[in-house]
Design a protein around this motif. Structure first.
Motif, PDB file in Angstrom:
ATOM      1  N   GLY A   1      51.652  36.519  43.114  1.00 49.72           N
ATOM      2  CA  GLY A   1      51.566  36.542  44.575  1.00 49.72           C
ATOM      3  C   GLY A   1      50.137  36.189  44.970  1.00 49.72           C
ATOM      4  N   GLN A   2      49.994  35.056  45.622  1.00 50.31           N
ATOM      5  CA  GLN A   2      48.648  34.591  45.991  1.00 50.31           C
ATOM      6  C   GLN A   2      47.914  35.626  46.838  1.00 50.31           C
ATOM      7  OE1 GLN A   2      47.241  31.094  46.180  1.00 50.31           O
ATOM      8  NE2 GLN A   2      48.810  30.018  45.025  1.00 50.31           N
ATOM      9  N   ASN A   3      48.678  36.397  47.630  1.00 56.70           N
ATOM     10  CA  ASN A   3      48.044  37.367  48.521  1.00 56.70           C
ATOM     11  C   ASN A   3      47.354  38.500  47.764  1.00 56.70           C
ATOM     12  OD1 ASN A   3      50.690  38.136  47.714  1.00 56.70           O
ATOM     13  ND2 ASN A   3      50.634  39.783  49.241  1.00 56.70           N
ATOM     14  N   ARG A   4      47.656  38.644  46.488  1.00 53.02           N
ATOM     15  CA  ARG A   4      47.007  39.689  45.682  1.00 53.02           C
ATOM     16  C   ARG A   4      45.693  39.214  45.065  1.00 53.02           C
ATOM     17  NH1 ARG A   4      50.849  43.702  44.082  1.00 53.02           N
ATOM     18  NH2 ARG A   4      52.949  43.118  44.699  1.00 53.02           N
ATOM     19  N   ILE A   5      45.394  37.935  45.243  1.00 58.65           N
ATOM     20  CA  ILE A   5      44.220  37.367  44.584  1.00 58.65           C
ATOM     21  C   ILE A   5      43.147  37.054  45.617  1.00 58.65           C
ATOM     22  CG2 ILE A   5      43.371  35.464  43.145  1.00 58.65           C
ATOM     23  CD1 ILE A   5      46.282  35.171  42.127  1.00 58.65           C
ATOM     24  N   THR A   6      41.908  37.446  45.353  1.00 58.81           N
ATOM     25  CA  THR A   6      40.783  37.095  46.216  1.00 58.81           C
ATOM     26  C   THR A   6      40.029  35.943  45.560  1.00 58.81           C
ATOM     27  OG1 THR A   6      40.607  39.402  46.867  1.00 58.81           O
ATOM     28  CG2 THR A   6      38.710  37.985  47.363  1.00 58.81           C
ATOM     29  N   TYR A   7      40.132  34.775  46.159  1.00 59.62           N
ATOM     30  CA  TYR A   7      39.447  33.603  45.610  1.00 59.62           C
ATOM     31  C   TYR A   7      38.019  33.530  46.128  1.00 59.62           C
ATOM     32  CZ  TYR A   7      43.987  31.900  44.042  1.00 59.62           C
ATOM     33  OH  TYR A   7      45.186  31.765  43.419  1.00 59.62           O
ATOM     34  N   GLY A   8      37.202  32.794  45.399  1.00 62.57           N
ATOM     35  CA  GLY A   8      35.835  32.532  45.848  1.00 62.57           C
ATOM     36  C   GLY A   8      34.966  33.777  45.863  1.00 62.57           C
ATOM     37  N   ALA A   9      35.348  34.788  45.077  1.00 66.29           N
ATOM     38  CA  ALA A   9      34.588  36.036  45.045  1.00 66.29           C
ATOM     39  C   ALA A   9      33.662  36.046  43.837  1.00 66.29           C
ATOM     40  CB  ALA A   9      35.552  37.217  44.975  1.00 66.29           C
ATOM     41  N   LYS A  10      32.384  36.191  44.087  1.00 66.48           N
ATOM     42  CA  LYS A  10      31.422  36.229  42.992  1.00 66.48           C
ATOM     43  C   LYS A  10      31.052  37.683  42.698  1.00 66.48           C
ATOM     44  CE  LYS A  10      26.918  34.879  41.427  1.00 66.48           C
ATOM     45  NZ  LYS A  10      25.600  34.349  41.709  1.00 66.48           N
ATOM     46  N   ALA A  11      31.406  38.158  41.527  1.00 63.67           N
ATOM     47  CA  ALA A  11      31.142  39.555  41.163  1.00 63.67           C
ATOM     48  C   ALA A  11      29.638  39.796  41.078  1.00 63.67           C
ATOM     49  CB  ALA A  11      31.803  39.887  39.834  1.00 63.67           C
ATOM     50  N   LEU A  12      29.204  40.918  41.634  1.00 67.46           N
ATOM     51  CA  LEU A  12      27.779  41.281  41.606  1.00 67.46           C
ATOM     52  C   LEU A  12      27.538  42.547  40.780  1.00 67.46           C
ATOM     53  CD1 LEU A  12      27.022  40.796  45.420  1.00 67.46           C
ATOM     54  CD2 LEU A  12      26.491  39.200  43.547  1.00 67.46           C
ATOM     55  N   GLU A  13      28.532  43.434  40.807  1.00 61.27           N
ATOM     56  CA  GLU A  13      28.328  44.712  40.128  1.00 61.27           C
ATOM     57  C   GLU A  13      29.666  45.335  39.770  1.00 61.27           C
ATOM     58  OE1 GLU A  13      26.050  47.538  42.377  1.00 61.27           O
ATOM     59  OE2 GLU A  13      26.106  49.042  40.775  1.00 61.27           O
TER      60      GLU A  13
END
Lengths: 410, 410
Positions: A178-190
């Motif tokens: 389900g695409q709605n469960r995925i956050t795209y373009g997110a850069k992990a910081l911590e």
């Protein structure tokens, strides 16, 4: 999940996932008797592209001759019974297409080498490709050193690739989840482990910093990227993540206005290994008989990949093409239309084609295969099938199973 | 044009015609490391199906051990320089994955054999398939005698098959020529050469006898069928046509409710050769990962083909399945849904899979490659690539060119 190279071995795990996900597959041909072996620095036959079929005919012919001679002369009587010897020589006559005992089991060539004029109608019985190089030259050419590639468990035929490209797999996974469960373009910081869960802080596609909390976190980033993340998992974890050795890998796509390798050289799929800094040239396994096509002009690792990636694209291209023309002639330059190159070790968030472990039995690898509190690690790099989808799938399944069991036991 | 077997080698002639005719091709895989070699009458390892990858690992391993030992002990010093020896041993270590000099260059097995437990995530490093049979048993098993098949010029990868079946080629030819120019269902009864042309008498689809006249006739029937036709071309022609030796050939198609060879045995395309009367079992090169599929349960020649063709279909099937279960187990019977068998030597107007010539340099073959007045002969049987489309295409082209030149010179 890290993406493996753009082909799948007959891993039943990967194939089962592809079937379940509806990923359409097509045959990938990493063997082709008409592709070349090109050695320009060999002690003999240097700079002469040799077809795989020709190389095999000559190497198998000569080693059959040698072993038949030695067997017949009794040199191996300590290891072979009389019956073994007879059967072995019968095998060698088939395997090497060598002459009989009266002719010293000599290898003198065979139509397995290929033809300079193909046989055809009526009286055209063909002209077998010649001349046959000497035993000494064939050995010194080093072509036989290429044969073991296709014996490898991961490289033997048959192989597959997803229709449309390797990213058909992550797209199918995203659709299934389900695409709605995925956050795209997110850069992990911590990443922070908490007494009763874990949280991830990231910069979203709009540039805002956000934090999300969950019962568990599965970190599937490449280890050397993860190692630079802020976290509270301990210095041992950082050290273990840094213990993995990233492999520099480069590829160039060369799009041609014609499929000259098919029409002129009769190469449909397969690989030409070289001893140049290209490492290998790959011919497409799909779109056969079409109007245009794209070769992989290099697929190389380590120092070669670093050397090319230090150049701007135009220079990578010029250098790759200058090598290719030595194998395929001027059309390698004149028919070229577009090109694209990638250096995985310079690609943000990936930073390597894959990683190697100095040891997979030491404390570092062990540590990362256990949860750090509520944080788990997964990826092909945490498997014994690194750089393949099989490794990523089995690792993902293992971690999901671990979490499932932990929750059920709680 | 006679149809060749249902696959195409990398014949550029055939591929060019297919491209020109718009015949869509797909990869045909007649090699697969996961298919078996099954010998039930061998002197060792009888009745144990062995994967191609395992057979190659063991045979290449042991012959590398033997040749490295003989080379190292100086048995081949008459044929090899010191440098040849060093390079040859380096090749054998790669080719056979054998141990070093200190261990007598012994072959003791390798993961090229395959795994009984595949490697996977975390600490699953896999269990290599074992035990490794002895040198003597591997030689006596005869598996190595199968390897040369794929070195053949006509059999080496890559190969193709037309999408939808081999008859896509004649359908495409008919379309290109114009269906209205073709008389279907016509059984030739007589061919007559005339002073200024030739004529053919035939029974049409409605049962009426008709005669048609033309400047030239090209007879593309199999020679032994043509030999029985009434004609005025002389007794030498009849004798020459009879000189060709028809090859009995049989095939059975086994349609299964599941693709168990893929899901359970990981065989996607390829061939299992046997020493039974099946000769070979072929796995489909298309429809991978689908719900159902059709195997070729036998593809055999000569005495085996005659023996099966003497039976009604139900008995052919029962016999073929009884052999197959020895290799693949009960599912070979329980999953079976439909079947179909063909004996080409019993098929009207075809009467063989193909023909062989006792000699292609003698007067009979020569005679048929010349026109008999205004009557020409064509077909794969008048080529040096019998039983392949390449032979039929080149023969057709040759005859059309001959007629063209004759007319232009007249």
């Amino acid at each position: 999940m890290n993406a493996g190279p753009a082909r799948l071995p007959q891993s039943h795990v990967t194939l089962e996932y592809c079937r379940e996900l509806g990923v359409e597959l097509q045959v990938f041909t990493n063997q082709n008797a008409n592709a070349y072996i090109y050695h320009e620095s060999s002690a003999a036959l240097a700079g002469k592209p040799m077809r795989w079929r020709t190389a095999k005919a000559d190497v198998y012919g000569y080693i059959s001759e040698l072993l038949a001679k030695a067997t017949d002369q009794g040199a191996l009587d300590a290891r072979l019974t009389a019956q073994d010897k007879e059967r072995l020589i019968a095998f060698l006559q088939s395997f090497g297409a060598i002459k009989g005992k009266a002719d010293g089991y000599a290898y003198t060539g065979t139509d397995r080498r290929g033809y300079s004029v193909e046989p055809g109608a009526a009286f055209d019985d063909g002209t077998v490709l010649g001349p046959v190089p000497t035993l000494s030259d064939v050995i010194a050419s080093g072509v036989g050193q290429r044969f073991a590639f296709e014996f490898g468990y991961d490289q033997a035929m048959l192989m597959f690739q997803p229709v449309g490209g390797m990213d058909a797999i992550p797209y199918a996974l995203a659709k299934a989840i389900g695409q709605n469960r995925i956050t795209y373009g997110a850069k992990a910081l911590e990443v922070k482990d908490l007494p009763d869960g874990a949280e991830v802080t990231y910069k979203d596609a709009g540039g805002r910093t956000r934090t999300r909390r969950a019962d568990f976190v599965v970190a599937a980033m490449p280890p050397m990227v993860m190692a630079r993340l802020k976290h509270n998992l301990g210095t041992d974890i950082t050290a273990a993540l840094k213990y993995a050795v990233p492999t520099p890998v480069g590829k160039i796509g060369l799009e041609y206005r014609s499929r000259w390798w098919e029409t002129d050289e009769h190469i449909y799929g397969g690989i030409t290994p070289t001893d140049t800094d290209l490492a290998t040239i790959w011919y497409p396994s799909y779109g056969h008989q079409g109007r245009r096509g794209t070769l992989i002009g290099y697929y190389h690792f380590g120092a070669d990949a670093v050397a090319y990636s230090d150049l701007p694209h135009a220079q990578r291209l010029a250098r790759a093409v200058s090598r290719g023309v030595k194998i395929h002639g001027d059309k390698y330059r004149t028919e070229l239309d577009h090109s694209f190159s990638v250096a995985w070790h310079r690609t943000p968030h990936i930073e390597a084609g894959w990683v190697d472990w100095p040891s997979q039995t030491g404390p570092e690898y062990k540590l990362l295969n256990r949860p750090a509190g509520h944080v788990y690690f997964a990826g092909d790099w945490l498997s014994h099938v690194i750089a393949w989808q099989h490794g990523a799938f089995t690792s993902a399944r293992k971690v999901v199973t671990d979490i499932h069991e932990r929750v059920m036991a709680a």
